[in-house]
Design an enzyme around this catalytic site. Structure first.
Site, PDB file in Angstrom:
ATOM      1  N   ILE A  66      36.091  31.787  75.185  1.00 38.07           N
ATOM      2  CA  ILE A  66      36.024  30.370  75.534  1.00 38.07           C
ATOM      3  C   ILE A  66      34.597  29.842  75.405  1.00 38.07           C
ATOM      4  O   ILE A  66      33.650  30.471  75.877  1.00 38.07           O
ATOM      5  CB  ILE A  66      36.552  30.151  76.967  1.00 38.07           C
ATOM      6  CG1 ILE A  66      38.016  30.579  77.063  1.00 38.07           C
ATOM      7  CG2 ILE A  66      36.402  28.692  77.385  1.00 38.07           C
ATOM      8  CD1 ILE A  66      38.594  30.493  78.459  1.00 38.07           C
ATOM      9  N   GLY A 121      38.434  35.286  76.295  1.00 42.89           N
ATOM     10  CA  GLY A 121      39.618  34.555  75.846  1.00 42.89           C
ATOM     11  C   GLY A 121      40.202  35.079  74.549  1.00 42.89           C
ATOM     12  O   GLY A 121      41.401  34.900  74.282  1.00 42.89           O
ATOM     13  N   ASP A 124      42.856  37.474  75.396  1.00 49.60           N
ATOM     14  CA  ASP A 124      44.078  36.747  75.729  1.00 49.60           C
ATOM     15  C   ASP A 124      44.844  36.386  74.459  1.00 49.60           C
ATOM     16  O   ASP A 124      46.075  36.481  74.416  1.00 49.60           O
ATOM     17  CB  ASP A 124      43.744  35.456  76.487  1.00 49.60           C
ATOM     18  CG  ASP A 124      43.107  35.693  77.841  1.00 49.60           C
ATOM     19  OD1 ASP A 124      43.830  36.013  78.796  1.00 49.60           O
ATOM     20  OD2 ASP A 124      41.876  35.563  77.940  1.00 49.60           O
ATOM     21  N   GLU A 144      35.797  38.278  81.636  1.00 49.31           N
ATOM     22  CA  GLU A 144      35.929  37.331  82.744  1.00 49.31           C
ATOM     23  C   GLU A 144      35.382  37.894  84.057  1.00 49.31           C
ATOM     24  O   GLU A 144      34.824  37.146  84.861  1.00 49.31           O
ATOM     25  CB  GLU A 144      37.397  36.921  82.915  1.00 49.31           C
ATOM     26  CG  GLU A 144      37.914  35.962  81.855  1.00 49.31           C
ATOM     27  CD  GLU A 144      38.445  36.659  80.620  1.00 49.31           C
ATOM     28  OE1 GLU A 144      39.078  36.000  79.787  1.00 49.31           O
ATOM     29  OE2 GLU A 144      38.203  37.896  80.472  1.00 49.31           O
ATOM     30  N   ASP A 152      42.744  34.396  83.081  1.00 47.16           N
ATOM     31  CA  ASP A 152      43.874  33.559  83.500  1.00 47.16           C
ATOM     32  C   ASP A 152      44.688  32.962  82.359  1.00 47.16           C
ATOM     33  O   ASP A 152      45.485  32.049  82.563  1.00 47.16           O
ATOM     34  CB  ASP A 152      43.380  32.425  84.418  1.00 47.16           C
ATOM     35  CG  ASP A 152      42.325  31.542  83.764  1.00 47.16           C
ATOM     36  OD1 ASP A 152      42.044  31.714  82.570  1.00 47.16           O
ATOM     37  OD2 ASP A 152      41.761  30.678  84.473  1.00 47.16           O
TER      38      ASP A 152
END
Length: 270
Positions: A66, A121, A124, A144, A152
């Site tokens: 991110i 991210g 993810d 993270e 998340d």
């Protein structure tokens, strides 16, 4: 095909190549990334000519995760009221989750080709793909935890089914870096190649092999595998019986059988 700020998308030989295209920013996931990936995967879903997807990153790295500028912009939207801040953050998180749900729920196989950094991210994202492949310089980290937060956007929900519960916990609690060899040994990636060029050659070869199969059969196979993540064996058997009651009537079955008997390569309609 639309032009995108964060991606480059190409379609050839029934394979959609979706490339994160911000190499100057280590392919960090900015605001455009999160909205465009939903649009791209809707196009993939709606386009019968697409049978397989290859997801990669431009330049030396797959993605650094991110974009910190995006996180800063969210922080600037927050005020003094805890309840309203919580509601704002929840909306943002659910919207970002939906971006990777679009990848996970795609009816066509998605193959991730990973080189260099695959952090935060980006983990993810690859967890939402069907298969993952890496160059030997790939580095994976669930970062993270080092930012004082729990991942998340899907890592903690999808990775246990890929690498197992205990290994996920180790990587999520420590944030340590995993190289390509370890990633292969724990099942995070299926296969490794020496460099980015050979990685892409290898992944596209696998994609072409899948694209040559019946798209009806591939879609059904993916649907059943995905269904079994959250259902019992007898539920899955009931579902495939109902599914194939319709799908076995496809002309693809006759085409495949005829090709097998004549020892020729089958040609399936989109």
């Amino acid at each position: 095909m639309a032009d995108y700020q964060a991606f480059k998308v190409e379609l050839a030989d029934n394979i959609a190549h979706v490339q994160i295209n911000r190499p100057e920013k280590i392919n960090a996931m900015n605001a455009a990334f999160w909205s465009e990936i939903v649009e791209i995967f809707q196009w993939i879903e709606d386009t019968d000519a697409v049978r397989v997807v290859v997801l990669s990153g431009a330049g030396k790295h797959f993605s650094s995760g991110i974009d910190l500028m995006l996180l800063a912009s969210v922080a600037n939207e927050m005020g003094k009221d805890v309840g309203r801040n919580a509601r704002l953050l929840r909306r943002k998180i659910l919207k970002m989750q939906a971006s990777f749900n679009a990848v996970d729920q795609c009816s066509k196989p998605v193959l991730a080709a990973i080189q260099g950094y695959c952090l935060g991210g980006a983990i993810d994202l690859i967890a939402a793909c069907d298969m993952r492949y890496a160059a030997e310089d790939a580095q994976f980290s669930i970062k993270e935890i080092d930012m004082g937060m729990a991942a998340d956007v899907g890592t903690l929900q999808r990775l246990p089914r890929i690498i197992g519960d205990g290994m996920l916990r180790e990587l999520a609690y420590t944030g340590r870096t995993v190289d390509a060899n370890e990633a292969r040994s724990i099942g995070l990636v299926n296969r490794t190649w020496p460099d980015t060029a050979s990685l892409l050659d290898g992944v596209f070869a696998i994609a072409r092999e899948i694209a040559g199969k019946s798209p009806i059969a591939v879609a059904g196979t993916k649907e059943m595998i995905t269904y079994m993540r959250d259902h019992r064996i007898d539920d899955g058997l009931e579902y495939i019986a109902t599914w194939n009651a319709a799908m076995l009537q496809s002309t693809d079955l006759r085409v495949a059988m005829a090709a097998s008997m004549s020892k020729q390569k089958p040609e399936f309609a989109d």
